[in-house]
Design a protein around this motif. Sequence first.
Motif, PDB file in Angstrom:
ATOM      1  N   VAL A 258       0.845  -1.199   0.000  1.00  0.00           N
ATOM      2  CA  VAL A 258       0.000   0.000   0.000  1.00  0.00           C
ATOM      3  C   VAL A 258       0.876   1.244   0.000  1.00  0.00           C
ATOM      4  O   VAL A 258       0.605   2.236  -0.694  1.00  0.00           O
ATOM      5  CB  VAL A 258      -0.949  -0.015   1.218  1.00  0.00           C
ATOM      6  CG1 VAL A 258      -1.704   1.313   1.327  1.00  0.00           C
ATOM      7  CG2 VAL A 258      -1.934  -1.167   1.114  1.00  0.00           C
ATOM      8  N   MET A 259       1.944   1.188   0.803  1.00  0.00           N
ATOM      9  CA  MET A 259       2.845   2.345   0.884  1.00  0.00           C
ATOM     10  C   MET A 259       3.552   2.609  -0.433  1.00  0.00           C
ATOM     11  O   MET A 259       3.822   3.770  -0.801  1.00  0.00           O
ATOM     12  CB  MET A 259       3.877   2.124   1.995  1.00  0.00           C
ATOM     13  CG  MET A 259       3.262   2.026   3.381  1.00  0.00           C
ATOM     14  SD  MET A 259       4.484   1.588   4.642  1.00  0.00           S
ATOM     15  CE  MET A 259       5.587   2.988   4.510  1.00  0.00           C
ATOM     16  N   THR A 260       3.871   1.578  -1.176  1.00  0.00           N
ATOM     17  CA  THR A 260       4.592   1.740  -2.445  1.00  0.00           C
ATOM     18  C   THR A 260       3.657   1.855  -3.634  1.00  0.00           C
ATOM     19  O   THR A 260       4.129   2.053  -4.769  1.00  0.00           O
ATOM     20  CB  THR A 260       5.545   0.555  -2.666  1.00  0.00           C
ATOM     21  OG1 THR A 260       4.777  -0.650  -2.699  1.00  0.00           O
ATOM     22  CG2 THR A 260       6.580   0.485  -1.551  1.00  0.00           C
ATOM     23  N   GLY A 261       2.344   1.690  -3.416  1.00  0.00           N
ATOM     24  CA  GLY A 261       1.386   1.827  -4.503  1.00  0.00           C
ATOM     25  C   GLY A 261       1.075   0.543  -5.242  1.00  0.00           C
ATOM     26  O   GLY A 261       0.296   0.559  -6.206  1.00  0.00           O
ATOM     27  N   ARG A 262       1.698  -0.581  -4.867  1.00  0.00           N
ATOM     28  CA  ARG A 262       1.385  -1.845  -5.539  1.00  0.00           C
ATOM     29  C   ARG A 262      -0.011  -2.343  -5.175  1.00  0.00           C
ATOM     30  O   ARG A 262      -0.657  -3.036  -5.959  1.00  0.00           O
ATOM     31  CB  ARG A 262       2.398  -2.942  -5.154  1.00  0.00           C
ATOM     32  CG  ARG A 262       3.783  -2.745  -5.679  1.00  0.00           C
ATOM     33  CD  ARG A 262       4.601  -4.042  -5.556  1.00  0.00           C
ATOM     34  NE  ARG A 262       4.314  -4.782  -4.347  1.00  0.00           N
ATOM     35  CZ  ARG A 262       4.947  -4.595  -3.184  1.00  0.00           C
ATOM     36  NH1 ARG A 262       5.897  -3.654  -3.094  1.00  0.00           N
ATOM     37  NH2 ARG A 262       4.653  -5.319  -2.126  1.00  0.00           N
TER      38      ARG A 262
END
Length: 577
Positions: A258-262
């Motif tokens: 979630v933090m990296t956008g995946r």
Amino acid sequence: MTRAPGALRASGGHGAALALVGLADPVARLALPAVLAGAVDAALADRLDAAALTPVVIVLVLATACEIGREILETRSRLRAALVLRRRMLRHLFALGLTGQRRWETGDLLSRTLEATSGAATTAPVLVGLCASLATSLGGLVALFVIDPRLGLLFLVGAPVMWWLLRWLLTRVRRATTDYQRLLELLSTRFVDALRGVRTIRASGTTGREVERVLAPLPRLRASGHEFWAAQRRAGWQTGLVMPVIQVVVLAVAGHGVMTGRVTPGELLAVQSYLGRAMGLLSQTAALARLARARASTERVRDVLAAPPPPAGDRTLPAGPGSLSLRGVHVSRAGRPVLTGIDMDVPGGATVAIVGASGAGKTTLTEVAGGLVPPDAGTVLLDGVPLGALRRDELRRAVAYAFEHPRFLGRTVRDALAYADEPPDGLQRIDAALRDSAAAGIVARMPRGLRTRLNQLRLSGGELQRLGLARAAWRDARLVVLDDATSSTDTATEAEINAALDRAMAGVTRLIVAHRAATAARADLVAWIDAGTLRALAPHERLLDDPAYRAAFRAPAAPSPGAAHGAPAAAGTGRTR
């Protein structure tokens, strides 16, 4: 479980409906996290509308309906399967006859008919539940791979350890269930034996010792039950150590996604749900334990249903006087010969008294002569037709029995007296049979006559025997077998009964197990049985010159209380007269 004896088919339409619900349930469970994730992402993007909420409502309704339907159908399927299997067991046991039933102890058959069928009846619910759970778990695992392949790979790291634990559990539970049911059948057999011999136990003052004998298997029964639950407990805490580690690692990687956008926030919520679904793949201990119990029960039911019944014939009897012939008849039980080389011809309409010492094989001879037990070798013919070649209904119409200890079935005395495959149309034949057996006075003294309920009867052994004679007397049989059927009556009453039966059954072939010289003297012929062989077939007067024959009528010096009251021998033994 494909070897189950019709356990799946026994659930009928309820099982099929349960299978359909079992297919729909995983679909609803797997669709719910996906539609919720879509609704959450739409709300975060300020795009929440009816189009985003409608799938959520539809899937929630479907999931609720599947849950309710599964609960109802599981219960109905289990109850129906138990009913069908018990009916099948009873029909098969009756089809096996006395010879086939003697392969198992009474308590063993009781345990298999009640306990094992109940366990086997859970086959459909357990299999459907297990398949639905596996489908949901596999779907959850696939969903993890779809969201992020790394999540699926991390989950699979712990799979080999979990599967090894589940296989270990399945083996242990199956063995524990089999041991438990075998010990339960031993306990049931001993309990039934004690109930049959209750008067002997009371008279002998051995109540305490008998209680200890009956309850002796309890410690092993308890240990077997503890082993079952201990196996589940051990598997439970071991899986409880592995599963939280897998969950934490997968959720941590998803959170980083979630933090990296995946991974979107909605997908993170879906990951948590799908992870719970996938974890079911590694926590099937309870389902597999139920499967093992159902399989062990199924095998015990199948063991009985696999026993082949004797083949049924298709012939009918020609008109005839009821002549009976035995040719080279041999019967063995538990490897011990009971009858050996019996050759005997009984003229139609003759009365033959069967005489011999206790254990000579008299009762076995009557069972073979009337077709209750097929001989191991040799042939029995009635009016020239082998009994094994006759249709079963034809045989039962031709032969009537009265036993030493008659058992009455039905609700009322009338039901019990008319108990037959073809009951009498009216009361005239029953009334005549009661008079012929000197039992009319017994019924007249009952509170409601023939409508008296069986559970209200308080009759002596002789009175019960006279009612048993009446049940046999009304049937239009050409062969009547009286197996100690007047042994509990006094000499005067027996003479009265015999005189009445002579009038009522004139021209009917009769075999009478006789212990009194007067009974043998009234017969046309005496079949003298000695140690399983036919010593002679001749009139009573001709045999009286032989002291061994006269000794057959002497009462034993010290009869056992159990023999006097019909109490059984120790478990695993039988009594042969």
